[in-house]
Design a protein around this motif. Structure first.
Motif, PDB file in Angstrom:
ATOM      1  N   UNK A 175     -13.158   1.083  21.348  1.00  0.00           N
ATOM      2  CA  UNK A 175     -13.121   1.172  20.034  1.00  0.00           C
ATOM      3  C   UNK A 175     -12.644  -0.215  19.459  1.00  0.00           C
ATOM      4  N   UNK A 176     -13.132  -0.823  18.658  1.00  0.00           N
ATOM      5  CA  UNK A 176     -12.595  -1.994  17.780  1.00  0.00           C
ATOM      6  C   UNK A 176     -11.953  -1.805  16.346  1.00  0.00           C
ATOM      7  N   UNK A 177     -11.034  -2.182  15.856  1.00  0.00           N
ATOM      8  CA  UNK A 177     -10.435  -1.790  14.629  1.00  0.00           C
ATOM      9  C   UNK A 177      -9.942  -3.123  13.862  1.00  0.00           C
ATOM     10  N   UNK A 178     -10.095  -3.135  12.825  1.00  0.00           N
ATOM     11  CA  UNK A 178      -9.131  -4.297  11.898  1.00  0.00           C
ATOM     12  C   UNK A 178      -8.498  -3.604  10.807  1.00  0.00           C
ATOM     13  N   UNK A 179      -7.504  -3.955  10.300  1.00  0.00           N
ATOM     14  CA  UNK A 179      -6.723  -3.801   9.287  1.00  0.00           C
ATOM     15  C   UNK A 179      -6.851  -4.532   8.095  1.00  0.00           C
ATOM     16  N   UNK A 209     -17.501 -11.411  17.673  1.00  0.00           N
ATOM     17  CA  UNK A 209     -16.586 -12.583  18.112  1.00  0.00           C
ATOM     18  C   UNK A 209     -15.594 -12.306  19.145  1.00  0.00           C
ATOM     19  N   UNK A 210     -14.928 -11.143  18.945  1.00  0.00           N
ATOM     20  CA  UNK A 210     -13.537 -11.105  19.604  1.00  0.00           C
ATOM     21  C   UNK A 210     -14.067 -10.705  21.523  1.00  0.00           C
ATOM     22  N   UNK A 211     -15.256 -10.303  21.694  1.00  0.00           N
ATOM     23  CA  UNK A 211     -15.888  -9.954  23.073  1.00  0.00           C
ATOM     24  C   UNK A 211     -16.685 -11.201  23.542  1.00  0.00           C
ATOM     25  N   UNK A 216     -15.065   0.570  14.724  1.00  0.00           N
ATOM     26  CA  UNK A 216     -16.530   0.643  15.268  1.00  0.00           C
ATOM     27  C   UNK A 216     -16.499   0.956  16.873  1.00  0.00           C
ATOM     28  N   UNK A 217     -17.374   1.569  17.147  1.00  0.00           N
ATOM     29  CA  UNK A 217     -17.609   1.456  18.762  1.00  0.00           C
ATOM     30  C   UNK A 217     -19.030   1.910  18.929  1.00  0.00           C
ATOM     31  N   UNK A 261     -19.659  -3.511   8.212  1.00  0.00           N
ATOM     32  CA  UNK A 261     -20.599  -4.591   8.710  1.00  0.00           C
ATOM     33  C   UNK A 261     -19.774  -5.812   9.489  1.00  0.00           C
ATOM     34  N   UNK A 262     -18.738  -5.921   8.787  1.00  0.00           N
ATOM     35  CA  UNK A 262     -17.825  -6.969   9.021  1.00  0.00           C
ATOM     36  C   UNK A 262     -16.908  -6.686  10.232  1.00  0.00           C
ATOM     37  N   UNK A 263     -16.714  -5.242  10.314  1.00  0.00           N
ATOM     38  CA  UNK A 263     -15.981  -4.869  11.707  1.00  0.00           C
ATOM     39  C   UNK A 263     -16.743  -4.858  12.858  1.00  0.00           C
TER      40      UNK A 263
END
Length: 240
Positions: free
Chosen positions: A1-5, A37-39, A76-77, A29-31
């Motif tokens: 799972x990826x998250x942003x605050x 980009x992170x992976x 998101x995942x 969509x941004x998430x």
């Protein structure tokens, strides 16, 4: 799972100071793009190979919407990936643990040089981390159907402001078009659920023709091209 605050910005709010529907969809969509980009599977690498993720369908369940300045976490995942389709869930939570939004989505990989859907590269399996789909989340409908006689509303000319990096109309813009069409007929709604199915890409210079189909507690908007065929269908279900 990826998250942003984040915090809900003033520019993202409706007249009541709540996070508006289209900005809410942009958080989702941004998430997913942030995770890409992170992976190391971001826009640049895909573009070099003339590839891009294209959204086929949304199911968005809206329990509530956060207010201006509220702290939120968007997650998101990807829970399934087959040869031609990937499936991805999303959630938006408040700082107190409140679940505001839950969503499911279906995606395809598109080859822009060949102008067709193509097989998902094996490298994209990096998104499969073992997180499953929530059992109590409704299923995405196989097809959104249009019932009764629709009412056509004002045409929409597609300009640069509607486009994303793939040079087609951004996914969330279709919901904006549907809201405008419903509002033109005096049918503004506070939806508890959104279903969106994308049928064909709308491009710069196109003219779209929304047609509104009114139901008991729902509104369905078919956003048609000049040929009368849907580019997207948006169904908004009201609160009970």
């Amino acid at each position: 799972m990826y998250s942003f605050d984040s915090r809900v910005r003033y520019s993202e709010c409706d007249e009541n100071g709540m996070l508006a529907l289209v900005p809410m969809m942009n958080y989702l969509q941004d998430c997913s793009t942030f995770q890409n980009e992170t992976v190391g599977r971001g826009l640049g690498g895909l573009r070099r190979n003339h590839l891009g993720w294209v959204l086929a369908a949304w199911l968005i369940q809206i329990d509530s919407l956060p207010r201006f300045c509220d702290a939120i976490t968007t997650s998101t995942w990807c829970y399934a990936m087959r040869r031609l389709q990937a499936e991805r869930c999303f959630e938006i939570h408040g700082a107190d643990g409140t679940t505001h939004v839950r969503a499911d989505s279906q995606w395809y990989m598109y080859d822009f040089s060949q102008r067709r859907v193509t097989g998902i590269p094996q490298a994209e399996s990096v998104f499969l981390e073992g997180d499953g789909r929530p059992d109590d989340l409704p299923q995405i409908p196989r097809r959104l159907r249009l019932r009764g006689e629709g009412t056509q509303t004002s045409a929409i000319a597609i300009t640069e402001q509607h486009l994303d990096t793939n040079r087609h109309v951004n996914n969330a813009e279709y919901v904006r078009f549907a809201l405008l069409a419903a509002g033109e007929l005096g049918r503004a709604m506070d939806p508890a659920r959104l279903d969106v199915q994308y049928r064909a890409m709308a491009l710069l210079g196109d003219t779209l023709h929304p047609v509104v189909y009114d139901g008991d507690n729902e509104i369905t908007v078919s956003i048609n091209g000049a040929d009368g065929k849907p580019r997207a269908i948006v169904r908004m279900e009201g609160r009970a």
